[in-house]
Design a protein around this motif. Structure first.
Motif, PDB file in Angstrom:
ATOM      1  N   ILE A   7       1.015  -1.007  -0.001  1.00 21.78           N
ATOM      2  CA  ILE A   7      -0.059  -0.161  -0.230  1.00 21.78           C
ATOM      3  C   ILE A   7       0.691   1.444  -0.252  1.00 21.78           C
ATOM      4  CG2 ILE A   7      -1.801   1.992   1.434  1.00 21.78           C
ATOM      5  CD1 ILE A   7      -2.861  -1.702   2.574  1.00 21.78           C
ATOM      6  N   TRP A   8       2.050   1.516   0.882  1.00 21.03           N
ATOM      7  CA  TRP A   8       2.761   2.654   1.162  1.00 21.03           C
ATOM      8  C   TRP A   8       3.713   2.136  -0.195  1.00 21.03           C
ATOM      9  CZ3 TRP A   8       8.065   2.235   1.942  1.00 21.03           C
ATOM     10  CH2 TRP A   8       9.100   3.833   1.992  1.00 21.03           C
ATOM     11  N   GLN A   9       4.456   1.791  -1.220  1.00 16.17           N
ATOM     12  CA  GLN A   9       4.407   2.034  -2.461  1.00 16.17           C
ATOM     13  C   GLN A   9       5.647   2.853  -2.485  1.00 16.17           C
ATOM     14  OE1 GLN A   9       4.027   0.274  -5.482  1.00 16.17           O
ATOM     15  NE2 GLN A   9       2.651  -0.996  -4.597  1.00 16.17           N
ATOM     16  N   LYS A  10       6.757   2.815  -1.739  1.00 12.42           N
ATOM     17  CA  LYS A  10       8.268   3.131  -1.567  1.00 12.42           C
ATOM     18  C   LYS A  10       7.323   5.020  -1.692  1.00 12.42           C
ATOM     19  CE  LYS A  10      10.947   0.154  -3.648  1.00 12.42           C
ATOM     20  NZ  LYS A  10      11.734  -0.547  -4.924  1.00 12.42           N
ATOM     21  N   GLY A  11       6.533   5.069  -0.530  1.00 10.56           N
ATOM     22  CA  GLY A  11       6.014   6.825  -0.311  1.00 10.56           C
ATOM     23  C   GLY A  11       5.485   7.116  -1.495  1.00 10.56           C
ATOM     24  N   GLU A  12       4.525   6.344  -2.546  1.00 14.54           N
ATOM     25  CA  GLU A  12       3.986   6.963  -3.140  1.00 14.54           C
ATOM     26  C   GLU A  12       1.972   6.514  -2.660  1.00 14.54           C
ATOM     27  OE1 GLU A  12       4.458   5.378  -7.138  1.00 14.54           O
ATOM     28  OE2 GLU A  12       6.279   5.575  -7.589  1.00 14.54           O
ATOM     29  N   GLY A  13       2.240   5.920  -1.881  1.00 16.51           N
ATOM     30  CA  GLY A  13       1.326   5.811  -1.542  1.00 16.51           C
ATOM     31  C   GLY A  13       0.697   6.209   0.103  1.00 16.51           C
ATOM     32  N   PRO A  14      -0.430   5.604   0.725  1.00 17.53           N
ATOM     33  CA  PRO A  14      -0.409   6.580   2.151  1.00 17.53           C
ATOM     34  C   PRO A  14       0.307   5.496   3.124  1.00 17.53           C
ATOM     35  CG  PRO A  14      -2.393   4.832   1.653  1.00 17.53           C
ATOM     36  CD  PRO A  14      -1.840   5.201   0.161  1.00 17.53           C
ATOM     37  N   HIS A  15       0.695   5.974   4.682  1.00 16.85           N
ATOM     38  CA  HIS A  15       0.899   5.279   5.364  1.00 16.85           C
ATOM     39  C   HIS A  15      -0.006   4.932   6.309  1.00 16.85           C
ATOM     40  CE1 HIS A  15       5.595   6.210   5.496  1.00 16.85           C
ATOM     41  NE2 HIS A  15       5.386   7.309   5.339  1.00 16.85           N
ATOM     42  N   LEU A  16       0.032   3.606   7.152  1.00 13.77           N
ATOM     43  CA  LEU A  16      -1.634   3.193   7.853  1.00 13.77           C
ATOM     44  C   LEU A  16      -1.281   4.491   9.238  1.00 13.77           C
ATOM     45  CD1 LEU A  16      -2.026   1.093   9.198  1.00 13.77           C
ATOM     46  CD2 LEU A  16      -0.932   0.550  10.964  1.00 13.77           C
ATOM     47  N   THR A  17      -2.475   4.760   9.321  1.00 12.01           N
ATOM     48  CA  THR A  17      -2.866   5.667   9.994  1.00 12.01           C
ATOM     49  C   THR A  17      -3.179   5.006  11.006  1.00 12.01           C
ATOM     50  OG1 THR A  17      -3.610   7.749   8.436  1.00 12.01           O
ATOM     51  CG2 THR A  17      -4.820   7.578  11.008  1.00 12.01           C
ATOM     52  N   PRO A  18      -2.728   5.053  12.526  1.00 11.26           N
ATOM     53  CA  PRO A  18      -2.964   4.885  13.564  1.00 11.26           C
ATOM     54  C   PRO A  18      -4.448   5.087  14.094  1.00 11.26           C
ATOM     55  CG  PRO A  18      -0.939   5.679  13.649  1.00 11.26           C
ATOM     56  CD  PRO A  18      -2.003   5.852  12.299  1.00 11.26           C
ATOM     57  N   VAL A  19      -5.617   4.154  14.774  1.00 12.45           N
ATOM     58  CA  VAL A  19      -6.199   4.389  15.365  1.00 12.45           C
ATOM     59  C   VAL A  19      -6.511   4.114  16.595  1.00 12.45           C
ATOM     60  CG1 VAL A  19      -9.270   4.328  14.620  1.00 12.45           C
ATOM     61  CG2 VAL A  19      -7.373   3.857  13.031  1.00 12.45           C
ATOM     62  N   PRO A  20      -6.438   4.775  17.705  1.00 12.21           N
ATOM     63  CA  PRO A  20      -6.203   4.361  19.007  1.00 12.21           C
ATOM     64  C   PRO A  20      -7.355   3.861  19.521  1.00 12.21           C
ATOM     65  CG  PRO A  20      -6.442   6.380  18.905  1.00 12.21           C
ATOM     66  CD  PRO A  20      -6.685   6.277  17.314  1.00 12.21           C
ATOM     67  N   GLU A  21      -9.221   3.182  18.548  1.00 11.78           N
ATOM     68  CA  GLU A  21     -10.242   2.437  18.723  1.00 11.78           C
ATOM     69  C   GLU A  21      -9.966   1.451  18.220  1.00 11.78           C
ATOM     70  OE1 GLU A  21     -11.351   7.402  18.817  1.00 11.78           O
ATOM     71  OE2 GLU A  21     -10.208   5.941  17.855  1.00 11.78           O
ATOM     72  N   PHE A  22      -8.855   1.306  17.832  1.00  9.78           N
ATOM     73  CA  PHE A  22      -8.932  -0.535  17.469  1.00  9.78           C
ATOM     74  C   PHE A  22      -8.078  -0.864  18.479  1.00  9.78           C
ATOM     75  CE2 PHE A  22      -9.252   0.387  12.611  1.00  9.78           C
ATOM     76  CZ  PHE A  22     -10.493   0.703  12.837  1.00  9.78           C
ATOM     77  N   CYS A  23      -8.440  -1.640  19.453  1.00 12.90           N
ATOM     78  CA  CYS A  23      -7.560  -2.240  20.351  1.00 12.90           C
ATOM     79  C   CYS A  23      -7.098  -3.371  20.672  1.00 12.90           C
ATOM     80  CB  CYS A  23      -8.249  -2.375  21.847  1.00 12.90           C
ATOM     81  SG  CYS A  23      -8.819  -0.298  21.885  1.00 12.90           S
ATOM     82  N   THR A  24      -5.969  -4.116  21.266  1.00 10.00           N
ATOM     83  CA  THR A  24      -6.110  -5.562  20.892  1.00 10.00           C
ATOM     84  C   THR A  24      -6.453  -6.082  22.476  1.00 10.00           C
ATOM     85  OG1 THR A  24      -3.616  -4.767  21.211  1.00 10.00           O
ATOM     86  CG2 THR A  24      -4.894  -6.193  19.191  1.00 10.00           C
ATOM     87  N   ASP A  25      -6.625  -4.767  23.607  1.00  8.56           N
ATOM     88  CA  ASP A  25      -6.960  -5.592  24.881  1.00  8.56           C
ATOM     89  C   ASP A  25      -8.447  -6.636  25.042  1.00  8.56           C
ATOM     90  OD1 ASP A  25      -5.289  -3.642  25.829  1.00  8.56           O
ATOM     91  OD2 ASP A  25      -6.636  -2.493  24.956  1.00  8.56           O
ATOM     92  N   ASP A  26      -8.360  -7.746  26.003  1.00  7.72           N
ATOM     93  CA  ASP A  26      -9.096  -8.048  26.021  1.00  7.72           C
ATOM     94  C   ASP A  26     -10.748  -7.864  26.485  1.00  7.72           C
ATOM     95  OD1 ASP A  26     -10.774 -11.185  26.190  1.00  7.72           O
ATOM     96  OD2 ASP A  26     -10.603 -10.223  28.391  1.00  7.72           O
ATOM     97  N   VAL A  27     -11.501  -8.270  26.029  1.00 13.62           N
ATOM     98  CA  VAL A  27     -12.852  -7.189  26.212  1.00 13.62           C
ATOM     99  C   VAL A  27     -13.526  -6.927  27.785  1.00 13.62           C
ATOM    100  CG1 VAL A  27     -14.369  -9.290  26.300  1.00 13.62           C
ATOM    101  CG2 VAL A  27     -15.332  -7.916  25.505  1.00 13.62           C
ATOM    102  N   ASN A  28     -12.823  -7.705  28.375  1.00  4.71           N
ATOM    103  CA  ASN A  28     -13.195  -7.660  30.181  1.00  4.71           C
ATOM    104  C   ASN A  28     -11.721  -6.550  30.822  1.00  4.71           C
ATOM    105  OD1 ASN A  28     -15.812  -9.367  30.274  1.00  4.71           O
ATOM    106  ND2 ASN A  28     -14.215 -11.237  30.066  1.00  4.71           N
ATOM    107  N   SER A  29     -11.062  -6.176  29.594  1.00  7.41           N
ATOM    108  CA  SER A  29     -10.031  -4.841  30.122  1.00  7.41           C
ATOM    109  C   SER A  29     -10.741  -3.665  30.854  1.00  7.41           C
ATOM    110  CB  SER A  29      -9.596  -5.404  29.489  1.00  7.41           C
ATOM    111  OG  SER A  29      -8.271  -3.799  30.071  1.00  7.41           O
ATOM    112  N   TYR A  30     -10.513  -2.992  32.387  1.00  7.26           N
ATOM    113  CA  TYR A  30     -10.547  -1.854  32.236  1.00  7.26           C
ATOM    114  C   TYR A  30     -10.035  -0.721  31.112  1.00  7.26           C
ATOM    115  CZ  TYR A  30      -5.929  -1.223  33.570  1.00  7.26           C
ATOM    116  OH  TYR A  30      -4.679  -0.718  33.441  1.00  7.26           O
TER     117      TYR A  30
END
Length: 502
Positions: free
Chosen positions: A225-248
């Motif tokens: 996707i990046w295509q050596k700078g010709e395409g977009p970088h990944l935009t980090p999204v803090p709402e996309f999480c890998t914490d367990d569903v029961n985590s505080y």
């Protein structure tokens, strides 16, 4: 006296006026609060209605597998997404399972599907949202999150991972500063806007994918996707999480992840797992002692296969000369021996290298979710030439797990090594592909060392294996990452380890 009386009367009247004014102010404040709440709720309702309208513009892609255990988990997730949508009373979104997409041997590598996505959804959709079978999604929060981004622009969204140092599994990319390149953690879900999908489809039409290896898909997709700078970088999204569903920690999260080791009933008995260790004479004194100091005690049935019979270990000479690479001849000899000389009641075979570090204890739990009457071939999945046909295979260093049924079907076929030093894992992949038996991927098996993977990626795993002793203390790695502890033995939960940079 009269003057004092008049003063008192004046004060009483002033107090009454002040109280009346306070009452009017309170009534005004209450009315203002009601009006404000009404306006806010109306605004929220309007936003929610707009979001619900946009729900049908999201195409959900579950990165599923055809094995019965994984297919059921993916179907459960699909039902949950559709139920959330139905409860909102709006038109149901499209939810697709990758393993059900016919005609694509390499569908799991995503990029070969872009042209189909563009043709089918390029006009009436806004986002393609990808997730794993264990990703958990809060649909309304996901809509709110995606709603922050202009859907008419090219977006590549996800939870960002990065390498802290250059690593072999990424071909030592960005060696000067590997932290600069971000790629998505699939477990948290990731999204492509339709304009970006259309752009990728157009590029793939004019420049077909090269016939090459697929090793770490999430990194390779980000590079494409990046295509050596010709395409977009990944935009980090803090709402996309890998914490367990029961985590505080998950109140703000649109996605969470189930980070427990799968367990379906009772763990498989260790007597039901036959472990074959591939070795050779030159490593008898260097690598076999590590196996004996670490995970050998977890195995009930274990044999060491070498080019030299050493009674002190002991090793078994299969009559196959050692080769500097490939080891296909040795692996097929092990498969023959398992089928013809082990107990026919032993349902599982695991083949590992002599520098594989593995947890048989965790494997017992994992295998409880698989049916040995099915042809199961399990481990870390790689691919070769999947953009132009190709096949998937289980990379050998992390360990290859076979059901007896899979071994029977393989050896009943005529598929064999094209040379004694052919790469055994790739030949097995070709054979199973030709037989129509799918590879089953588990990210808990690892072809490399812990230090070769991002910390964020390993943070939501309970690993089953790692590979290679290079520049590490393998005994320390085993007891830090793989040895079962008391809490895990009791409930199988992910626990906090004192993990240094290993």
């Amino acid at each position: 006296m009269r003057l004092n009386y008049q003063c008192c009367r004046s004060l009483e009247k002033a107090e009454q006026l002040v109280k009346q004014a306070e009452d009017h102010i309170c009534q005004f404040c209450l009315a203002f609060k009601v009006l404000r709440d009404y306006l806010l709720s109306s605004r929220k309702l309007g936003c929610l209605l707009q979001l619900l309208h946009e729900l049908k513009e999201i195409v959900f892609i579950i990165q599923s597998q055809s094995n019965s255990f994984h297919a059921k988990r993916a179907e459960d997730l699909k039902r949950d997404i559709l139920k959330q949508a139905a409860d909102l009373g709006k038109e149901l979104p499209t939810v697709l399972l990758i393993h059900q997409m016919d005609g694509h041997e390499g569908a799991w590598t995503i990029l070969p599907l872009m042209r189909d996505f563009s043709v089918t959804y390029g006009r009436n959709s806004s986002w393609i949202f990808f997730c794993e079978e264990d990703t958990r999604i809060q649909v309304v929060k996901l809509l709110e999150t995606l709603g922050r981004f202009d859907k008419s622009k090219e977006w590549f969204l996800g939870k960002a991972l990065y390498d802290e140092e250059s690593t072999i599994i990424h071909h030592y990319a960005f060696a000067e500063n590997p932290t600069v390149f971000k790629f998505p953690d699939f477990a948290a879900g990731w999204a492509l806007s339709i304009p970006l999908v259309n752009k990728l489809a157009k590029k793939l039409k004019s420049e077909p994918l090269k016939s090459d290896f697929t090793i770490d898909l999430k990194h390779e997709i980000a590079l494409y996707i990046w295509q050596k700078g010709e395409g977009p970088h990944l935009t980090p999204v803090p709402e996309f999480c890998t914490d367990d569903v029961n985590s505080y920690k998950v109140d703000h999260c649109a996605t969470t992840f189930s980070n427990f080791l799968p367990l379906c009933g009772e763990p498989v008995k260790k007597e039901d797992i036959f472990v074959a260790v591939k070795t050779c004479q030159k490593f008898h004194g260097e690598r076999i002692p590590v196996v004996k100091q670490t995970w050998e005690r977890e195995a009930a049935l274990i044999e060491y296969y070498s080019d030299y019979a050493d009674v002190s270990i002991p090793t078994i000479d299969l009559g196959i000369p050692n080769t500097d690479r490939g080891h296909c001849g040795k692996t097929f000899a092990i498969l023959e021996r398992f089928l013809n000389h082990s107990s026919p009641r032993t349902p599982w075979l695991v083949i590992v290298d002599d520098d594989t570090l593995i947890s048989i204890f965790r494997l017992q739990k994992l295998l409880s979710c698989y049916d040995p009457s099915e042809p199961v071939f399990l481990g870390e999945r790689y691919g070769y030439g999947l953009g132009t046909g190709g096949y998937s295979y289980i990379t050998g260093g992390g360990g290859m797990v076979f059901s007896r049924t899979a071994v029977q079907k393989l050896l009943a076929s005529k598929c064999r090594c094209y040379s004694m030093d052919a790469p055994d894992d790739m030949v097995l992949g070709m054979c199973f592909s030709g037989l129509g038996i799918p590879i089953t991927h588990s990210p808990l098996f690892h072809q490399a060392r812990p230090m070769d993977y991002p910390r964020g990626y390993l943070s939501h795993q309970i690993p089953v294996s790692f590979h290679k002793h290079w520049n590490i203390d393998p005994v320390k790695v085993y007891f830090t990452w793989l040895a079962p502890n008391t809490e895990e033995a009791l409930n199988g939960k992910k626990v906090g380890y004192n993990r240094e940079d290993l």
